[in-house]
Structure formats: C-alpha cells, structure tokens
Scaffold this motif. Structure first.
Motif, PDB file in Angstrom:
ATOM      1  N   GLU A  82     -30.348  11.577  37.083  1.00  0.00           N
ATOM      2  CA  GLU A  82     -28.995  11.584  36.367  1.00  0.00           C
ATOM      3  C   GLU A  82     -28.747  10.221  36.304  1.00  0.00           C
ATOM      4  O   GLU A  82     -29.343   8.909  36.669  1.00  0.00           O
ATOM      5  N   ILE A  83     -28.510   9.919  34.981  1.00  0.00           N
ATOM      6  CA  ILE A  83     -28.166   8.603  34.140  1.00  0.00           C
ATOM      7  C   ILE A  83     -26.659   8.494  33.817  1.00  0.00           C
ATOM      8  O   ILE A  83     -26.270   9.048  33.041  1.00  0.00           O
ATOM      9  N   GLY A  84     -25.819   8.096  34.645  1.00  0.00           N
ATOM     10  CA  GLY A  84     -24.311   8.180  34.609  1.00  0.00           C
ATOM     11  C   GLY A  84     -24.045   9.609  34.858  1.00  0.00           C
ATOM     12  O   GLY A  84     -24.569  10.092  35.784  1.00  0.00           O
ATOM     13  N   GLU A  85     -23.123  10.246  34.012  1.00  0.00           N
ATOM     14  CA  GLU A  85     -22.789  11.531  34.012  1.00  0.00           C
ATOM     15  C   GLU A  85     -23.972  12.637  33.577  1.00  0.00           C
ATOM     16  O   GLU A  85     -24.014  13.774  33.638  1.00  0.00           O
ATOM     17  N   LEU A  86     -24.829  11.934  32.755  1.00  0.00           N
ATOM     18  CA  LEU A  86     -25.912  12.778  32.291  1.00  0.00           C
ATOM     19  C   LEU A  86     -27.143  13.202  33.122  1.00  0.00           C
ATOM     20  O   LEU A  86     -27.604  12.278  33.717  1.00  0.00           O
ATOM     21  N   ILE A  87     -27.545  14.781  33.057  1.00  0.00           N
ATOM     22  CA  ILE A  87     -28.453  14.959  33.824  1.00  0.00           C
ATOM     23  C   ILE A  87     -29.804  15.042  32.796  1.00  0.00           C
ATOM     24  O   ILE A  87     -29.750  15.450  31.703  1.00  0.00           O
ATOM     25  N   VAL A  88     -30.885  14.467  33.209  1.00  0.00           N
ATOM     26  CA  VAL A  88     -32.012  14.186  32.229  1.00  0.00           C
ATOM     27  C   VAL A  88     -33.193  15.053  33.050  1.00  0.00           C
ATOM     28  O   VAL A  88     -33.502  14.435  34.242  1.00  0.00           O
ATOM     29  N   ALA A  89     -33.880  16.018  32.335  1.00  0.00           N
ATOM     30  CA  ALA A  89     -34.984  16.393  33.109  1.00  0.00           C
ATOM     31  C   ALA A  89     -36.392  16.540  31.976  1.00  0.00           C
ATOM     32  O   ALA A  89     -36.196  16.438  30.825  1.00  0.00           O
ATOM     33  N   CYS A  90     -37.382  15.990  32.692  1.00  0.00           N
ATOM     34  CA  CYS A  90     -38.524  15.614  31.778  1.00  0.00           C
ATOM     35  C   CYS A  90     -39.666  16.534  31.887  1.00  0.00           C
ATOM     36  O   CYS A  90     -39.969  17.009  33.280  1.00  0.00           O
ATOM     37  N   ALA A 142     -26.266  17.707  29.898  1.00  0.00           N
ATOM     38  CA  ALA A 142     -27.802  17.817  30.243  1.00  0.00           C
ATOM     39  C   ALA A 142     -28.720  17.721  29.162  1.00  0.00           C
ATOM     40  O   ALA A 142     -28.220  18.538  28.363  1.00  0.00           O
ATOM     41  N   VAL A 143     -29.839  17.285  29.321  1.00  0.00           N
ATOM     42  CA  VAL A 143     -30.942  17.300  28.468  1.00  0.00           C
ATOM     43  C   VAL A 143     -32.233  17.803  29.233  1.00  0.00           C
ATOM     44  O   VAL A 143     -32.634  17.110  30.371  1.00  0.00           O
ATOM     45  N   ILE A 144     -32.826  18.683  28.718  1.00  0.00           N
ATOM     46  CA  ILE A 144     -34.208  19.126  29.219  1.00  0.00           C
ATOM     47  C   ILE A 144     -35.241  19.015  28.180  1.00  0.00           C
ATOM     48  O   ILE A 144     -35.116  19.696  26.854  1.00  0.00           O
ATOM     49  N   GLY A 145     -36.120  17.699  28.139  1.00  0.00           N
ATOM     50  CA  GLY A 145     -36.920  17.311  27.054  1.00  0.00           C
ATOM     51  C   GLY A 145     -38.232  17.135  27.416  1.00  0.00           C
ATOM     52  O   GLY A 145     -38.574  16.925  28.563  1.00  0.00           O
ATOM     53  N   GLY A 146     -39.155  17.647  26.369  1.00  0.00           N
ATOM     54  CA  GLY A 146     -40.591  17.365  26.784  1.00  0.00           C
ATOM     55  C   GLY A 146     -41.587  18.145  25.853  1.00  0.00           C
ATOM     56  O   GLY A 146     -41.050  18.501  24.895  1.00  0.00           O
ATOM     57  N   ASP A 147     -42.634  18.335  26.265  1.00  0.00           N
ATOM     58  CA  ASP A 147     -43.729  18.981  25.765  1.00  0.00           C
ATOM     59  C   ASP A 147     -43.762  20.359  26.173  1.00  0.00           C
ATOM     60  O   ASP A 147     -44.209  20.628  27.301  1.00  0.00           O
ATOM     61  N   TRP A 148     -43.082  21.378  25.533  1.00  0.00           N
ATOM     62  CA  TRP A 148     -43.127  22.708  25.992  1.00  0.00           C
ATOM     63  C   TRP A 148     -44.405  23.423  25.816  1.00  0.00           C
ATOM     64  O   TRP A 148     -44.468  24.816  26.604  1.00  0.00           O
ATOM     65  N   LEU A 208     -36.046  18.985  22.549  1.00  0.00           N
ATOM     66  CA  LEU A 208     -34.833  18.541  23.614  1.00  0.00           C
ATOM     67  C   LEU A 208     -33.881  19.377  23.430  1.00  0.00           C
ATOM     68  O   LEU A 208     -33.398  19.965  22.489  1.00  0.00           O
ATOM     69  N   LEU A 209     -33.610  20.171  24.639  1.00  0.00           N
ATOM     70  CA  LEU A 209     -32.645  21.112  25.016  1.00  0.00           C
ATOM     71  C   LEU A 209     -31.336  20.463  25.470  1.00  0.00           C
ATOM     72  O   LEU A 209     -31.659  19.705  26.350  1.00  0.00           O
ATOM     73  N   LEU A 210     -30.254  20.823  24.919  1.00  0.00           N
ATOM     74  CA  LEU A 210     -28.837  20.304  25.267  1.00  0.00           C
ATOM     75  C   LEU A 210     -27.995  21.404  25.903  1.00  0.00           C
ATOM     76  O   LEU A 210     -27.681  22.411  25.463  1.00  0.00           O
ATOM     77  N   SER A 211     -27.284  20.878  27.230  1.00  0.00           N
ATOM     78  CA  SER A 211     -26.581  21.958  27.756  1.00  0.00           C
ATOM     79  C   SER A 211     -25.207  21.783  26.851  1.00  0.00           C
ATOM     80  O   SER A 211     -25.062  20.850  25.993  1.00  0.00           O
ATOM     81  N   PRO A 212     -24.185  22.907  26.731  1.00  0.00           N
ATOM     82  CA  PRO A 212     -23.154  22.672  26.166  1.00  0.00           C
ATOM     83  C   PRO A 212     -22.406  21.561  25.909  1.00  0.00           C
ATOM     84  O   PRO A 212     -21.853  20.920  24.758  1.00  0.00           O
ATOM     85  N   PRO A 213     -21.949  20.745  27.013  1.00  0.00           N
ATOM     86  CA  PRO A 213     -21.387  19.601  26.816  1.00  0.00           C
ATOM     87  C   PRO A 213     -22.083  18.466  26.293  1.00  0.00           C
ATOM     88  O   PRO A 213     -21.507  17.710  25.668  1.00  0.00           O
TER      89      PRO A 213
END
Length: 264
Positions: free
Chosen positions: A96-104, A142-148, A225-230
């Motif tokens: 988490e970076i502040g309020e943002l959840i980040v997944a690689c 939240a962001v889930i990003g990467g090589d899918w 990069l996939l984004l949660s609704p917020p």
DNA sequence: ATGGTCGGGCTCCGA
C-alpha cells in the motif's frame, strides 16, 4: 499520479534502461517491474534510490522476480499469492502506498499448452482471482498491474492465427482475464481506447525478439493495469511508452502506464 | 523459408 508496469527481462541487463526511464521528464510515480531474473542482492537498489524511488523487491535466481518502485514509501502487504502449496516462484508482490493498494503480477506464461505449465498458469490465475476479490472488498483504490501473459482479445494481437496454439491466446487464458473484469476491475488502456480502435498496434506492449517482430510491429498487448472502481473513477489517461523497446539491447516488453487524478 | 533471438547460467531452460 502516474503508474507504469514494465517487464524488463533481467533488471541487471536492463539497469541503465530502467534508470533512463526513471530519470525521464514523464517518469512514473509508481513502477511495477517483472522478470528481474535475480535475487534481491542483484537489484540496483542504490541507483534506484538515488533516482528518487523506494523499492520493494521479491527476487529469485535466474527466473521471475517482481518489484514495486515508488516515490512515496510503500508498505508491504503480501509477498506471493496465498495457497501456493510450496510455490517458490516470485510472481506476486502487494503493497500500500498511502490509501492506494498496488499489486505487481508476473503471471505464468503457460507454454506449451497441454502441459503442466499450462495447468500451473490456470491454477495461478485462480489464486490471483481469489486475492483480487479480497482486494475489491476493501473498497479502496487499487491497481493490479503487470505482465499478464494473456492476450485479452483478437484485437490485442497482430495475427490471431499465428498465435492460435500459444498459451497467451487460449480460450481458458482469456476466460481468466475476463473473470477479473467481471469481478469489477477496469482495464485502464482498453477503457480509454474502446473497440474498435483505428490503430490496434498502439496498445501493443510486447514484441518477440525473433523474426523481426519489432520492426514489423508484430506485437501483443499483454501488459496491463487493472483498476478497482474507486481507482477507475480517477482514471484520466493511459498509454504505452514504445521508446524503450527501440533502444539498443532492449527488453522484449515496453512500459504501459496510466494516470490517476489525485483523490478529491 | 516451419526458421529466428534473447538472458541466465552453464552445455540447456524459459520466454
């Protein structure tokens, strides 16, 4: 806030390319890296720090390896997907970076189809979907990003027929991708470039080293990069930075990025 | 034209 994802195909071989991206005028605030191909000790932590970034690193000898770089300090939430049953492949890192959840994520390639590698790919995507659902229930940006390692649709590949037998284009792979969308994740680039697009190749993020794929623009869009609704509510721009793919001795992938407005 | 090219680490694997 700009967030990018980039499969560097060895962070040691691409050290200078990475530093050049981090030093560019439009450098991202957060960078998700895949295929470090080194243990943590081989990661250029000092140079990355000197460039103004904190780094969380989940390395592995020779294969895989992921990292989260951020100008603001990230706090680790999870290293490796749950229920791995001894899975030692470094493919998932969450912070988490502040309020943002980040997944690689560095999702398994799965080739050749019909082998245990393809079964591992699908099983890993199942585990990811379970974790992604848990992230959505937090109702946080939240962001889930990467090589899918998934080509989402026929519009994301230069030649569907040439790739018909490839694990990246299988119906089961695409179903795993769509499951993420059905959960409520927003594909940043596709949302701002809805089908049909005039120039599909502008979304490509990967070109094989072989057969002149890059000069022929025979690419695929497999980094996203996939984004949660917020987070999706704050999406203002998305793109692909093709420049690093044209440098000498490049990675076979190039960075994809998106821009989120600051929280209201 | 059924090939070709990378990186890592070691004589081949993974992509």
């Amino acid at each position: 806030m700009r967030i990018a994802t980039w499969n560097v195909n060895s962070v040691r071989a691409r050290r200078q390319h990475l530093l050049d991206v981090l030093a560019s005028p439009d450098a991202p605030d957060i960078v998700l890296l895949q295929e470090l191909k080194t243990e943590d000790a081989g990661f250029p932590s000092m140079e990355v720090q000197a460039a103004g970034y904190h780094a969380l690193v989940s390395g592995q000898k020779s294969y895989n390896g992921v990292a989260i770089l951020s100008r603001a300090k990230p706090v680790e939430r999870l290293r490796g997907l749950p229920d791995g049953d001894g899975d030692s492949q470094a493919r998932y890192l969450e912070a988490e970076i502040g309020e943002l959840i980040v997944a690689c994520v560095y999702c398994p390639n799965g080739n050749p189809i019909g082998t245990e590698k393809f079964a591992y790919k699908l099983a890993w995507m199942e585990r990811l979907a379970t974790r992604a659902e848990a992230i959505l229930t937090t109702d946080r940006p939240a962001v889930i990003g990467g090589d899918w390692n998934i080509c989402p649709t026929e519009a994301d590949v230069w030649d569907e027929r040439a790739m018909a037998a490839d694990a990246l284009c299988q119906p089961e792979s695409r179903a795993a991708w769509r499951r993420m969308l059905w959960q409520g994740w927003t594909d940043a680039w596709r949302t701002l470039n809805p089908l049909p697009v005039p120039t599909p190749s502008l979304g490509y993020t990967y070109w094989d080293y072989q057969a002149g794929a890059w000069p022929r623009d025979n690419g695929l869009r497999i980094d996203a990069l996939l984004l949660s609704p917020p987070a999706a509510e704050r999406l203002t721009a998305a793109g692909v930075n093709r420049i690093p793919r044209g440098w000498d001795s490049p990675s076979d992938h190039t960075p994809a990025w998106c821009e989120l407005a600051e929280a209201a």
